[in-house]
Scaffold this active site. Sequence first.
Site, PDB file in Angstrom:
ATOM      1  CG  HIS A 265      94.167  29.595  64.003  1.00 58.40           C
ATOM      2  ND1 HIS A 265      94.518  30.033  62.751  1.00 58.40           N
ATOM      3  CD2 HIS A 265      92.918  30.092  64.232  1.00 58.40           C
ATOM      4  CE1 HIS A 265      93.550  30.766  62.249  1.00 58.40           C
ATOM      5  NE2 HIS A 265      92.568  30.807  63.119  1.00 58.40           N
ATOM      6  CB  SER A 266      92.731  27.155  61.181  1.00 60.32           C
ATOM      7  OG  SER A 266      92.005  26.974  59.987  1.00 60.32           O
ATOM      8  CE1 TYR A 267      96.717  20.111  58.320  1.00 64.53           C
ATOM      9  CE2 TYR A 267      98.425  21.647  59.016  1.00 64.53           C
ATOM     10  CZ  TYR A 267      98.041  20.377  58.615  1.00 64.53           C
ATOM     11  OH  TYR A 267      98.985  19.383  58.516  1.00 64.53           O
TER      12      TYR A 267
END
Length: 229
Positions: free
Chosen positions: A75-77
């Site tokens: 997820h994301s970073y």
Amino acid sequence: MIPEAIARPTLLLVHGAWHGGWCWDKLRAALDVEALQACTVNLPSAGGRSGIAEDVHVIREALAAIDGPVVVVAHSYGGIPVTQAIADAHNVIHVVYLAAFQLDVGESLLGFYGVPTPPESDVTQAVPDDPIAQFYADVPSFEAGKAVERLLPQSTQSFTDAVERAGWRDIPSTYIVCENDQAIPAERQETLAVRSDEIHRLASSHSPFLSMPEDLSVLLSKIALGASS
């Protein structure tokens, strides 16, 4: 017929910046309904000063501890250290980028946005000023507030370190675009998603594991079982 041990890989869930493994709790409960086992990690860049290398080490340790095939969900970073960690990880059969940074070799998070490197004195990045709007716009207010209480400062180095190896070039990948995302707008995600082998979309903000865990679990189950067939 596919043997059960092969048909149901383990999911390794890797959180994004400022978060921890706790953010996956609702999704893990939903994955139980799908008869899928899931593991999580706590990246040292959240709440510390570590860069990508330390996060990669934690992810690789988690992968080594899992018997059988693994589908990694970033997820994301989390997509950044996952991209590097899965290179030469022989038990990873698929990687899912959930509103995540699917970067290539030589790219960094701040570089993706064209942002200059912060001063050396900025060793951590504070939690954003309005995290509910950015991360939890479609999460019930009480639950969003409890999540905000658990957020930690994020290492600046994790945003400036460049990817050294891109495992998605050799491992099949899927991108899930969160269409109502306020942290990484959908049009930004679309520019990354073209690097994946397939694209799915959810009508969610940045954190569907909190706002629509059942929908996300069904989609991840479809992806994971398809990857193992």
